[in-house]
Design a protein around this motif. Structure first.
Motif, mmCIF file in Angstrom:
data_model
loop_
_atom_site.group_PDB
_atom_site.id
_atom_site.type_symbol
_atom_site.label_atom_id
_atom_site.label_comp_id
_atom_site.label_asym_id
_atom_site.label_seq_id
_atom_site.Cartn_x
_atom_site.Cartn_y
_atom_site.Cartn_z
ATOM 1 N N ALA A 162 31.026 -0.804 -52.309
ATOM 2 C CA ALA A 162 30.541 0.592 -52.848
ATOM 3 C C ALA A 162 29.164 0.335 -53.557
ATOM 4 C CB ALA A 162 31.588 1.211 -54.074
ATOM 5 N N THR A 163 28.117 1.192 -52.969
ATOM 6 C CA THR A 163 26.640 0.944 -53.545
ATOM 7 C C THR A 163 26.170 2.148 -54.314
ATOM 8 O OG1 THR A 163 26.106 -0.191 -51.567
ATOM 9 C CG2 THR A 163 24.380 0.380 -52.751
ATOM 10 N N PRO A 164 26.132 1.951 -55.354
ATOM 11 C CA PRO A 164 25.999 3.284 -56.374
ATOM 12 C C PRO A 164 24.325 3.614 -56.221
ATOM 13 C CG PRO A 164 26.148 1.453 -57.906
ATOM 14 C CD PRO A 164 26.443 0.879 -56.359
ATOM 15 N N ALA A 165 24.114 4.912 -56.575
ATOM 16 C CA ALA A 165 22.815 5.395 -56.364
ATOM 17 C C ALA A 165 21.978 4.637 -57.661
ATOM 18 C CB ALA A 165 22.713 6.840 -56.532
ATOM 19 N N ALA A 166 22.632 4.597 -58.771
ATOM 20 C CA ALA A 166 21.940 4.063 -59.877
ATOM 21 C C ALA A 166 22.389 2.503 -60.024
ATOM 22 C CB ALA A 166 22.207 4.712 -61.084
ATOM 23 N N ALA A 167 21.582 1.654 -60.710
ATOM 24 C CA ALA A 167 21.996 0.397 -60.832
ATOM 25 C C ALA A 167 23.346 0.238 -61.503
ATOM 26 C CB ALA A 167 20.736 -0.700 -61.346
#
Length: 119
Positions: free
Chosen positions: A31-36
């Motif tokens: 899962a790649t979040p939009a925010a770090a």
């Protein structure tokens, strides 16, 4: 006696090796979040997610793929990508997942303007 023991050990080793080969690879969720990510790990229900290269990674979620995605989005915020075993969610699936994102999904509300009666 030693020969029988040696044969038993070899047979056991062969069975264990065959079982190891037949067991498929574990599911991998990314899962790649939009925010770090601000945390080094995340726990959703029964799944532990570790941060690797800016994404949350789990190696076996005991729930459906969409639910896993929504739970991460609910905890981490909107996601720019989600994949299971290298197969990425398409745009529609990712939109459905992000509908549960932390902070909610922005919804445009159409307001009606009342016209003043003319005299």
């Amino acid at each position: 006696m030693i020969r029988i023991l040696a044969k038993s050990v070899l047979a056991s080793a062969a069975i264990l090796a065959a079982a190891g080969v037949s067991a498929g690879p574990r599911d991998t969720y990314v899962a790649t979040p939009a925010a770090a990510p601000t945390k080094s790990f995340l726990i959703t229900r029964d799944t532990s997610w570790q941060v690797r290269d800016g994404a949350y990674v789990a190696t076996n979620a005991p729930i459906r793929e969409m639910i896993a995605c929504q739970l991460v989005a609910r905890s981490a915020g909107a996601l720019t990508g989600f994949s299971v075993n290298g197969e990425a969610f398409d745009g529609a699936e990712l939109d459905t997942c992000n509908a549960k994102a932390k902070g909610g999904k922005a919804v445009a509300v159409k307001t009606e303007t009342a016209q003043a009666p003319t005299n």
